[in-house]
Design a protein around this motif. Structure first.
Motif, PDB file in Angstrom:
ATOM      1  N   ASP A  54       0.871  -1.179   0.000  1.00 39.86           N
ATOM      2  CA  ASP A  54       0.000   0.000   0.000  1.00 39.86           C
ATOM      3  C   ASP A  54       0.909   1.230   0.000  1.00 39.86           C
ATOM      4  O   ASP A  54       1.662   1.444   0.951  1.00 39.86           O
ATOM      5  CB  ASP A  54      -0.870  -0.039   1.265  1.00 39.86           C
ATOM      6  CG  ASP A  54      -2.025   0.934   1.226  1.00 39.86           C
ATOM      7  OD1 ASP A  54      -2.163   1.678   0.223  1.00 39.86           O
ATOM      8  OD2 ASP A  54      -2.795   0.970   2.205  1.00 39.86           O
TER       9      ASP A  54
ATOM     10  N   HIS B 276      -2.798   1.331   9.233  1.00 42.86           N
ATOM     11  CA  HIS B 276      -3.445   0.046   9.457  1.00 42.86           C
ATOM     12  C   HIS B 276      -2.457  -1.052   9.135  1.00 42.86           C
ATOM     13  O   HIS B 276      -1.490  -0.823   8.395  1.00 42.86           O
ATOM     14  CB  HIS B 276      -4.673  -0.079   8.546  1.00 42.86           C
ATOM     15  CG  HIS B 276      -4.377   0.208   7.093  1.00 42.86           C
ATOM     16  ND1 HIS B 276      -3.945  -0.752   6.223  1.00 42.86           N
ATOM     17  CD2 HIS B 276      -4.390   1.365   6.384  1.00 42.86           C
ATOM     18  CE1 HIS B 276      -3.738  -0.206   5.028  1.00 42.86           C
ATOM     19  NE2 HIS B 276      -3.994   1.087   5.093  1.00 42.86           N
TER      20      HIS B 276
ATOM     21  N   THR C 292       0.907   0.622   7.892  1.00 39.62           N
ATOM     22  CA  THR C 292       1.113   1.790   7.041  1.00 39.62           C
ATOM     23  C   THR C 292       1.280   3.034   7.917  1.00 39.62           C
ATOM     24  O   THR C 292       0.811   3.088   9.057  1.00 39.62           O
ATOM     25  CB  THR C 292      -0.063   2.008   6.075  1.00 39.62           C
ATOM     26  OG1 THR C 292      -1.231   2.367   6.827  1.00 39.62           O
ATOM     27  CG2 THR C 292      -0.355   0.755   5.262  1.00 39.62           C
TER      28      THR C 292
ATOM     29  N   GLU D  90       0.515   6.851   7.122  1.00 37.09           N
ATOM     30  CA  GLU D  90      -0.058   7.654   6.050  1.00 37.09           C
ATOM     31  C   GLU D  90      -0.809   8.899   6.519  1.00 37.09           C
ATOM     32  O   GLU D  90      -2.023   9.007   6.353  1.00 37.09           O
ATOM     33  CB  GLU D  90      -0.972   6.803   5.168  1.00 37.09           C
ATOM     34  CG  GLU D  90      -1.966   5.919   5.912  1.00 37.09           C
ATOM     35  CD  GLU D  90      -2.850   5.120   4.945  1.00 37.09           C
ATOM     36  OE1 GLU D  90      -3.366   5.721   3.984  1.00 37.09           O
ATOM     37  OE2 GLU D  90      -3.032   3.911   5.164  1.00 37.09           O
TER      38      GLU D  90
ATOM     39  N   GLU E 102       2.410   7.944   2.149  1.00 35.33           N
ATOM     40  CA  GLU E 102       2.238   6.656   2.821  1.00 35.33           C
ATOM     41  C   GLU E 102       3.354   5.669   2.491  1.00 35.33           C
ATOM     42  O   GLU E 102       3.674   5.442   1.331  1.00 35.33           O
ATOM     43  CB  GLU E 102       0.907   6.016   2.397  1.00 35.33           C
ATOM     44  CG  GLU E 102       0.706   4.593   2.917  1.00 35.33           C
ATOM     45  CD  GLU E 102      -0.591   3.952   2.426  1.00 35.33           C
ATOM     46  OE1 GLU E 102      -0.973   4.190   1.263  1.00 35.33           O
ATOM     47  OE2 GLU E 102      -1.209   3.211   3.213  1.00 35.33           O
TER      48      GLU E 102
HETATM   49 MN   LIG Z   1      -3.344   2.605   3.347  1.00 33.31          MN
END
Ligand SMILES: [Mn+2]
Length: 355
Positions: A223, A287, A314, A316, A330
């Protein structure tokens, strides 16, 4: 300790003599089965993998430690037979996963007490082992390469959707199995939408452009978010960008195992609030990622979770100003005993795309 042994330990703690696992990520985590239909039934003495004709051979190849049973009749009836055979009194089920209708079928067909369980396997999944970390590393590496690639593609006149497509094509050529979510490509004023998925809007000179994308690689995801300016940045764009960057870097500097997720969130939130943008950072800091793009721990101002070595989360932070635009940066962090490792290598100082 092996995963299956840990499950049996959890069952003992909960006072249940059977546990039914149906959520696909949990099923894969415990069995290695990659098919799309199957259930695991743990009982005190025997563990079963229940699937249908299409998957029995595959299940035998991919799993270990389970008795494979092919289900030919109504599932609930067969399940009840197994519960009876094993003298099960209390069966745990995944309360957050099954539908109400499925619950009713169990209630009406099973001669065992139903015990709701929550986050049982999800909690086990929060801390990653070496093999899992390697898969996430690879997913992250491909994602970083795609960011590098897309910088040469962005120019005024192309649409957000074209950027999303180009990213997807590149990512899949590099080995991505599938997108981890609908890519967020939000340009100009739309960049104030934290979850602005790609539209037909065309990129214009001067736009802030937020790109949030990730993939699955061998079951595990990445991500990444970067915000760039198309052309030369204004003083305001640079100011907002650098506040978010400062918050993001400060988190990297300070997080480590043992820290509360709420405390980690506050590192970024305090910096953004001090700069006057408390109301413009409305989501949590991050998360966990793994078999799901959003999984535990939750890194937010309401979280009770504690960071542990081996978690991948993460980082972000963002600032979103309606009718103006937004910035989010992020990375994916691997938590270690004394610090964290930033898995992403993608450039983070403000990039101005030269036109
Ligand atoms: Mn994310």
């Amino acid at each position: 300790m092996k995963k299956i042994e840990r499950v049996h330990g959890l069952m003992e703690e909960l006072g249940i003599d059977a546990l039914l696992i149906e959520k696909s990520e949990n099923r894969y985590y415990l069995s290695g089965f990659t098919g799309t239909a199957g259930r695991i039934l743990f009982t005190e003495k025997k563990d079963y993998f229940l699937t249908d004709f299409r998957y029995t051979e595959q299940a035998a190849e991919e799993t270990e430690g389970f008795e494979i049973l092919q289900i030919n009749s109504a599932f609930e009836e067969r399940l009840n037979e197994l519960l009876q055979e094993n003298r099960v009194k209390r069966m745990g089920f995944e309360a957050a996963f099954i539908s109400y209708e499925q619950y009713l079928k169990y209630r009406d067909n099973l001669e065992a007490e139903l015990v709701e369980t929550r986050n049982l396997i999800e909690r086990m999944r929060m801390v990653k082992d070496q093999a899992e970390i390697e898969k996430i590393r690879k997913a992250v590496e491909i994602t970083d390469q795609a960011f590098e690639h897309i910088l040469g593609f962005i120019r005024p006149g192309i649409s957000e959707r074209e950027i999303a497509l180009e990213l997807e094509f590149f990512l899949k050529k590099k080995g991505a199995e599938r997108n981890a979510f609908d890519f967020i490509i939000a340009s100009g004023k739309r960049s104030s939408l934290p979850h602005g998925v790609a539209t037909e809007k065309k990129i214009e000179y001067g736009d802030l452009l937020t790109m949030d994308f990730g993939i699955f690689y061998q079951g595990y995801c990445s991500d990444l978010t970067r915000t760039v300016v198309v052309g030369e940045a204004t003083a305001r764009q640079r100011e907002i960008y650098n506040i978010v960057l400062k918050a993001q870097l400060e988190v990297i500097e300070k997080v480590r195992a043992g820290m509360g997720c709420r405390e980690a969130d506050a590192i970024a939130r305090d910096i953004i609030a001090e700069a006057g943008f408390r109301e413009n950072f409305g989501h949590g800091l991050g998360h966990g990622i793994g078999l799901e793009i959003h999984e535990g721990p939750r890194v937010s101002f309401t979280s009770e979770d504690i960071l542990e070595k081996g978690m991948v989360v993460t980082n972000e932070p963002g600032i979103y100003l309606p009718e103006w635009g937004g910035v989010r940066i992020e990375d994916d962090l691997l938590i270690t005993d004394t610090a964290c490792e930033v898995l992403n290598k993608a450039e983070k100082t403000l990039i101005e795309i030269s036109i």
